[in-house]
Design an enzyme around this catalytic site. Structure first.
Site, mmCIF file in Angstrom:
data_model
loop_
_atom_site.group_PDB
_atom_site.id
_atom_site.type_symbol
_atom_site.label_atom_id
_atom_site.label_comp_id
_atom_site.label_asym_id
_atom_site.label_seq_id
_atom_site.Cartn_x
_atom_site.Cartn_y
_atom_site.Cartn_z
ATOM 1 N N LYS A 180 0.883 -1.197 -0.035
ATOM 2 C CA LYS A 180 0.114 0.009 -0.064
ATOM 3 C C LYS A 180 0.850 1.327 -0.243
ATOM 4 O O LYS A 180 0.553 2.030 -0.723
ATOM 5 C CB LYS A 180 -0.947 -0.172 1.315
ATOM 6 N N GLN A 208 -4.987 -1.346 9.660
ATOM 7 C CA GLN A 208 -4.808 -2.759 8.917
ATOM 8 C C GLN A 208 -5.691 -4.011 9.734
ATOM 9 O O GLN A 208 -5.311 -3.848 10.816
ATOM 10 C CB GLN A 208 -3.558 -3.144 8.657
ATOM 11 N N ASP A 240 -11.265 2.952 3.923
ATOM 12 C CA ASP A 240 -11.611 1.437 3.926
ATOM 13 C C ASP A 240 -12.957 1.296 3.369
ATOM 14 O O ASP A 240 -13.691 0.448 2.836
ATOM 15 C CB ASP A 240 -11.092 0.530 4.948
#
Ligand code: NAD
Length: 287
Positions: free
Chosen positions: A51, A95, A118
């Site tokens: 990422k 995460q 997200d």
């Protein structure tokens, strides 16, 4: 047709990089993403590294905050509260999975919805549900729609889409996106009866089950577009080495369908590309 997710993701990143450049020039804003990683799970470390690399490649600022595995929920919440206030940060991603002593739903709810790249915060899922503007939409589902359009073109209206899986991160949001595209949508799941017959109705079949090579050739209508979200690690029968396979029996289904995404190299690469898209969106909308 094999839908090449790697190539589509690369094209998307080029378009994002251009928009990042334009945003810097017009408004002096450089989109910035902060990823918070708790603990040292090897798979999560790889995801976070990828990422960061791709974030920088499109010209955005990438920050990483690493917390020890025994960090408390309160410490993580304090960190998120700081990031929420920091006006130089446009996207915040924690995460997953988190260590067992931390409640993921509390953490997701603590990220300000405007930075929730997200798209898991209830405010963003609510906006998606209502079809309201300003929603940050979960990345993998966005990737599925972009890939389906590679084969079908931009107009999906009237297509029958069957989604296998009803999770909050893939199944439900992808079903809502398909509905926004004017598809007729069926959500199948672990309690669905006659799953094969349900799948046979699909012009677009999305498999998000988490079971290796689950979807069989005789479940698929001739010419259908098959999007395989699954990532399953299995032992190769010939070499004995571990390999990744999807939720669809690729070899069998390829002979019947009109288009299919491979695993790896299909939906996977789209997920990070769509994360960058969300970070850009957050910077444009709220930066
Ligand atoms: P999940 O375990 O939360 O949900 C799985 C869903 O499958 C459930 O809703 C369940 O009802 C359904 N299901 C289980 N067994 C079934 C059966 N026998 N028949 C019909 N339905 C059944 O999983 P998830 O988080 O939605 O992920 C699904 C898969 O997608 C996993 O393999 C995961 O690794 C993968 N995934 C990939 C990406 C990516 O970037 N490519 C992102 C997220 C998830």
């Amino acid at each position: 047709m094999i839908i090449d997710g790697k190539q589509v993701a690369a094209q998307l990143r080029v378009a994002i990089a251009e928009e990042v450049k334009a945003l810097k020039k017009s408004k002096g804003i450089t989109p910035s993403l902060t990823v918070v990683l708790v603990g040292e799970d090897p798979a999560s470390q790889v995801y976070v590294r990828n990422k960061a690399k791709q974030t920088m490649e499109v010209g955005m600022i990438s920050n990483e905050i690493r917390l020890p595995v025994n960090c408390s929920q309160l410490e993580l919440l304090a960190q998120l509260s700081q990031l929420n206030k920091d006006t130089s940060v446009h996207g915040v991603l924690v995460q997953l999975p988190l260590p067992k002593h931390i409640d993921e739903s509390v953490i997701i709810a603590a990220i300000t919805p405007e930075k929730d790249v997200d798209g898991f915060h209830a405010m963003n899922s609510g906006r998606l549900f209502n079809g309201e503007p300003g929603a940050l939409v979960p990345c993998t589902p966005q990737g599925c729609i972009i890939l389906a359009k590679q084969h079908l073109g931009d107009d999906l209206s009237g297509k029958h889409a069957v989604v296998i899986g009803r999770s909050n991160i893939v199944g439900k949001p992808v079903a809502l996106l398909l509905l926004q595209e004017n598809c007729t949508v069926t959500i199948a799941h672990s309690r669905t009866k006659n799953l094969a017959q349900v799948c046979q109705q699909a012009d677009i079949l999305i498999a998000a089950v988490g079971r290796a090579e689950f979807v069989q050739a005789d479940w698929v209508k001739k010419g259908a577009t098959v999007i395989d979200v699954g990532i399953n690690r299995v032992e190769d029968a010939v070499t004995g080495k571990m390999k990744l396979v999807g939720d669809v029996d690729f070899a069998g289904v390829s002979d019947v369908c009109g288009a299919i995404t491979p695993v790896p190299g299909g939906v996977g690469p789209m997920t990070i590309a769509c994360l960058l898209k969300n970070t850009l969106e957050a910077a444009k909308l709220y930066g």
